[in-house]
Design a protein around this motif. Sequence first.
Motif, PDB file in Angstrom:
ATOM      1  N   ASP A   1      53.285  94.137  48.288  1.00  0.00           N
ATOM      2  CA  ASP A   1      52.275  93.143  47.905  1.00  0.00           C
ATOM      3  C   ASP A   1      52.966  92.097  47.052  1.00  0.00           C
ATOM      4  OD1 ASP A   1      50.181  94.655  49.111  1.00  0.00           O
ATOM      5  OD2 ASP A   1      50.222  95.975  47.377  1.00  0.00           O
ATOM      6  N   ASP A   2      53.637  91.153  47.728  1.00  0.00           N
ATOM      7  CA  ASP A   2      54.482  90.217  46.983  1.00  0.00           C
ATOM      8  C   ASP A   2      53.775  88.891  46.737  1.00  0.00           C
ATOM      9  OD1 ASP A   2      54.468  89.444  49.587  1.00  0.00           O
ATOM     10  OD2 ASP A   2      56.629  89.175  49.782  1.00  0.00           O
ATOM     11  N   GLY A   3      52.461  88.949  46.434  1.00  0.00           N
ATOM     12  CA  GLY A   3      51.753  87.759  46.007  1.00  0.00           C
ATOM     13  C   GLY A   3      52.125  87.412  44.576  1.00  0.00           C
ATOM     14  N   PRO A   4      51.585  86.323  44.044  1.00  0.00           N
ATOM     15  CA  PRO A   4      51.879  85.941  42.648  1.00  0.00           C
ATOM     16  C   PRO A   4      51.589  87.090  41.683  1.00  0.00           C
ATOM     17  CG  PRO A   4      50.702  84.182  43.774  1.00  0.00           C
ATOM     18  CD  PRO A   4      50.690  85.365  44.710  1.00  0.00           C
ATOM     19  N   GLY A   5      52.564  87.411  40.862  1.00  0.00           N
ATOM     20  CA  GLY A   5      52.398  88.490  39.891  1.00  0.00           C
ATOM     21  C   GLY A   5      52.538  89.875  40.465  1.00  0.00           C
ATOM     22  N   GLN A   6      53.011  90.005  41.702  1.00  0.00           N
ATOM     23  CA  GLN A   6      53.114  91.314  42.354  1.00  0.00           C
ATOM     24  C   GLN A   6      54.551  91.670  42.729  1.00  0.00           C
ATOM     25  OE1 GLN A   6      50.482  93.585  43.040  1.00  0.00           O
ATOM     26  NE2 GLN A   6      49.451  92.220  41.597  1.00  0.00           N
ATOM     27  N   GLY A   7      55.504  91.061  42.051  1.00  0.00           N
ATOM     28  CA  GLY A   7      56.898  91.321  42.365  1.00  0.00           C
ATOM     29  C   GLY A   7      57.452  90.262  43.302  1.00  0.00           C
ATOM     30  N   GLU A   8      58.781  90.120  43.314  1.00  0.00           N
ATOM     31  CA  GLU A   8      59.409  89.103  44.143  1.00  0.00           C
ATOM     32  C   GLU A   8      60.589  89.708  44.907  1.00  0.00           C
ATOM     33  OE1 GLU A   8      61.226  84.547  43.787  1.00  0.00           O
ATOM     34  OE2 GLU A   8      60.590  85.643  41.991  1.00  0.00           O
ATOM     35  N   ASP A   9      60.589  89.491  46.222  1.00  0.00           N
ATOM     36  CA  ASP A   9      61.665  90.008  47.057  1.00  0.00           C
ATOM     37  C   ASP A   9      62.999  89.372  46.670  1.00  0.00           C
ATOM     38  OD1 ASP A   9      59.591  91.268  48.314  1.00  0.00           O
ATOM     39  OD2 ASP A   9      59.645  90.022  50.117  1.00  0.00           O
ATOM     40  N   SER A  10      64.077  90.113  46.893  1.00  0.00           N
ATOM     41  CA  SER A  10      65.404  89.572  46.582  1.00  0.00           C
ATOM     42  C   SER A  10      66.457  90.284  47.412  1.00  0.00           C
ATOM     43  CB  SER A  10      65.723  89.719  45.089  1.00  0.00           C
ATOM     44  OG  SER A  10      65.819  91.094  44.737  1.00  0.00           O
TER      45      SER A  10
END
Length: 406
Positions: free
Chosen positions: A187-196
Amino acid sequence: MMLNNNSLALLKFSLFLVLIFLFSVHPSFASGRFTIQPIIEIGYQRDSNFNKSDTNTKTVNTYNIKPILQFSYNTDKSSATLNYGLNEIKYDDQDKNSNGNANAETFDYTAHDVKFDAKTQLTDRLLVGFDVKFNKTRDPTETDINSNETNRFKYTKTDLSPRITYGFSEKFDLDLKYSKQVTDYQDDGPGQGEDSEEDGGSVALNYYFNSKTSFDLDYKIWARDYDRNSTDYTSNQLMLNLNHQLNYFTFTAGAGYQSRDFDQNIAFDDIGRFVWKLAVSGKSTPDTTGISKTSMYFSVDSNLNNSGYGDSYHNSIRFETRFSYLLTEKINCTLGGYFQNADYETSSRNDDRYQVRIGADYYFSNYFSFGIEGGKENRHSNQRDLDFSNEYIMLNASFNYKTGSK
């Protein structure tokens, strides 16, 4: 289990390299010993502050069942191990939720843990190895040991690490390693973590002074590429390390420097930090293959966190310790904990976080054990609403049985 294209491609590529390795290792690999070890772990945990929050506290029970399969294959010149664990985790609220807060049950999930490592001595001087790791978890420390997060975002992490070691002589050898890491939040919406994604490599020159003392000069470089808003960076780190064994104790010490250069202008400058580590481990019977009568581990290190979602980086000083004592032939007692200070580069925030725990395991037989552990975790911050205190108790049972064949 959902994977993005990058994670899926990397996992397929990793499995492809595994097959290449298995079919190209030393010919003696075909005449080794194969073992299988099935394990089943069942656990229960009760947390007084499941959310690890200053104000939104609630008691939650956690139940899990984790079947594990471990495969290993060994010869005189080669070895390979494969470990797969599936952990079904369920949460149960014991308090009423405040308005707008999610039920604990919404965090239920199935965790996955895959580890493969193999190595073969191709020649008298050349050792080739290959590691693959895959995790699906909600634990933020799986992606960064120096993490100061309390979130339960679900993500997958895939690591690929081929390596070679070349021995110049009995005194010197050289380690070369490439590493690739893909972190994918579900769940990479705003505030849900960021892929890298992270690509890196390392070179280590090892010098063996004698059978008990060695030195290594270790250079690492890695580049992290974020999927959205966080700023990409490249880090360079050089460390000189000492390893020494004295009677029942093993000492490790290292010191060096890390520079972190960001690809864009951000609210703070590029980071340069002196980094160091010190660790001591020991046990009363160092050559034993079973449980030692007494054992201890202590470490302290200082370094930067790698995963800085939203450009949130801190210098971490972390102490960790573990002690164990075999009270009887069947009861092993443990005491441990950690302390971590996180001094943030991006703000005046400064956190102190610690955990203390005590437990005991009762071994009914070589195949079955039961354990109990209690502890407390606390964080104190100079910023509002970031403090928390959580007390927990945990029960677990484990069954394992090893089979072997020639």
